[in-house]
Design a protein around this motif. Structure first.
Motif, PDB file in Angstrom:
ATOM      1  N   GLU A  39       0.822  -1.214   0.000  1.00  0.00           N
ATOM      2  CA  GLU A  39       0.000   0.000   0.000  1.00  0.00           C
ATOM      3  C   GLU A  39       0.858   1.267   0.000  1.00  0.00           C
ATOM      4  OE1 GLU A  39      -2.399  -3.216   2.087  1.00  0.00           O
ATOM      5  OE2 GLU A  39      -0.311  -2.560   1.988  1.00  0.00           O
ATOM      6  N   ASN A  40       2.071   1.183   0.541  1.00  0.00           N
ATOM      7  CA  ASN A  40       2.949   2.353   0.617  1.00  0.00           C
ATOM      8  C   ASN A  40       3.705   2.620  -0.675  1.00  0.00           C
ATOM      9  OD1 ASN A  40       2.211   2.748   3.288  1.00  0.00           O
ATOM     10  ND2 ASN A  40       3.935   1.573   4.097  1.00  0.00           N
ATOM     11  N   TRP A  41       3.588   1.703  -1.643  1.00  0.00           N
ATOM     12  CA  TRP A  41       4.382   1.832  -2.872  1.00  0.00           C
ATOM     13  C   TRP A  41       3.552   1.749  -4.144  1.00  0.00           C
ATOM     14  CZ3 TRP A  41       9.387   3.178  -2.258  1.00  0.00           C
ATOM     15  CH2 TRP A  41       9.957   2.967  -0.991  1.00  0.00           C
ATOM     16  N   MET A  42       2.357   1.225  -4.061  1.00  0.00           N
ATOM     17  CA  MET A  42       1.519   1.071  -5.257  1.00  0.00           C
ATOM     18  C   MET A  42       1.185   2.429  -5.863  1.00  0.00           C
ATOM     19  SD  MET A  42      -0.962  -1.949  -3.759  1.00  0.00           S
ATOM     20  CE  MET A  42      -2.243  -1.756  -4.994  1.00  0.00           C
ATOM     21  N   GLY A  43       1.451   2.588  -7.154  1.00  0.00           N
ATOM     22  CA  GLY A  43       1.141   3.832  -7.847  1.00  0.00           C
ATOM     23  C   GLY A  43       2.061   4.986  -7.528  1.00  0.00           C
ATOM     24  N   LEU A  44       3.129   4.716  -6.803  1.00  0.00           N
ATOM     25  CA  LEU A  44       4.041   5.786  -6.396  1.00  0.00           C
ATOM     26  C   LEU A  44       4.995   6.129  -7.540  1.00  0.00           C
ATOM     27  CD1 LEU A  44       4.833   7.502  -3.876  1.00  0.00           C
ATOM     28  CD2 LEU A  44       6.596   5.776  -3.430  1.00  0.00           C
ATOM     29  N   GLY A  45       5.085   7.402  -7.867  1.00  0.00           N
ATOM     30  CA  GLY A  45       6.000   7.859  -8.906  1.00  0.00           C
ATOM     31  C   GLY A  45       7.136   8.678  -8.320  1.00  0.00           C
ATOM     32  N   GLY A  46       7.726   9.531  -9.149  1.00  0.00           N
ATOM     33  CA  GLY A  46       8.785  10.404  -8.672  1.00  0.00           C
ATOM     34  C   GLY A  46      10.039   9.645  -8.273  1.00  0.00           C
TER      35      GLY A  46
END
Length: 283
Positions: A39-46
């Motif tokens: 949940e802390n990394w899904m869909g995370l960009g940058g």
């Protein structure tokens, strides 16, 4: 260790965003695998997303979820499961586990609530686990959780856990610290609980620190170093089940990576001691 038996091997620790820059500065031989909360990394960009992708291309990863809420009265979040499936595949995550608890109803709670230890709850939770496994198209592991009350219990924690694993036909993330914490808080024999666990279902282990609130009350914080009674129980776990891969959890008061790796080295030292004892026995 049978490398075909487990999705990872050796000893590892939980990877957090605050480690995105510092992880590349340490010796990669100091750990064998990493674990993340998806949940802390899904869909995370940058820069965080980029760094994460680079690390998953170099190191074995496991995923330990926070929001599946397997015991919730609300329907499973199928949109989340679809996104989770894609995330696990994209990053070649070796295995997925969750807590045998619930954390939501109409909204998300900020704690893991205990599921009543009843036959009805066994059927309910097992069906939901099977649904998750069908959607993800892989076996998942459920973790034995720490709990501080057992409302409406009709069976023991051990009986409930074993019944869910059997009914759902899923794997087990065996948390050694939680066994110790619950044994103190609820007055049972930690070694006996350990011996009752099904070896063939264990995917990997968790070990962590806790906080002693009182002589008969321990709080599972993941915010302190592992203590001697838990190390001793880990040693017993290896004696019982062999070299199961082991993950060091640290969610609060996170120290420098050098200190975390010193604890990972302690895990490895117990694993090496088991290897030596086992070699002598075989010889």
């Amino acid at each position: 260790m049978n490398k075909d038996r487990y999705p990872v091997t050796g000893a590892g620790f939980g990877f957090r965003r605050c480690m995105s820059e510092t992880l590349k500065e340490i010796d990669p031989n100091g750990f064998d695998f990493l674990e993340i909360a998806p949940e802390n990394w899904m869909g995370l960009g940058g820069r965080f997303g980029k760094a994460f992708k680079q690390y998953t291309e170099k190191h074995p990863f496991m995923a330990h979820g926070l929001s599946l809420s397997i015991g919730s009265p609300s329907p499973l979040d199928m949109d989340f499961l679809t996104r989770l499936k894609a995330f696990l595949k994209e990053h070649n995550v070796r295995g997925y586990s969750e807590h045998l608890s619930y954390c939501s109803d109409d909204g998300h709670l900020y704690d893991l609530m205990p599921i009543p230890f009843t036959a009805e709850a066994v059927k309910y939770v097992a069906e939901r686990i099977r649904q998750v496994q069908d959607v993800l198209e892989q076996r998942i592991a459920m973790e034995n959780v720490s709990y501080y009350a057992a409302p409406g219990a009709e069976m023991t924690e051990q009986e409930f856990l074993l019944a869910v694993l059997e009914e759902a036909d899923c794997d087990l993330l065996l948390d050694v610290n939680n066994i110790y914490v619950n044994s103190i808080n609820h007055g049972y024999d930690a070694e006996a609980f350990l011996r009752a666990m099904p070896a063939e279902r264990i995917m990997y282990l968790h070990i962590a620190g806790h906080y002693n609130e009182a002589e008969d009350l321990i709080v599972d914080t993941h915010g302190a170093p592992v203590v001697d009674p838990v190390w001793s129980l880990l040693e017993s776990t290896y004696d019982q089940f062999g070299l199961v891969p082991t993950l060091l959890e640290r969610d609060f008061n996170i120290p420098p990576l050098s200190e975390l790796l010193a604890e990972v080295d302690q895990v490895r030292s117990y694993q090496n001691q088991w290897k030596m004892r086992h070699a002598q026995t075989v010889a």
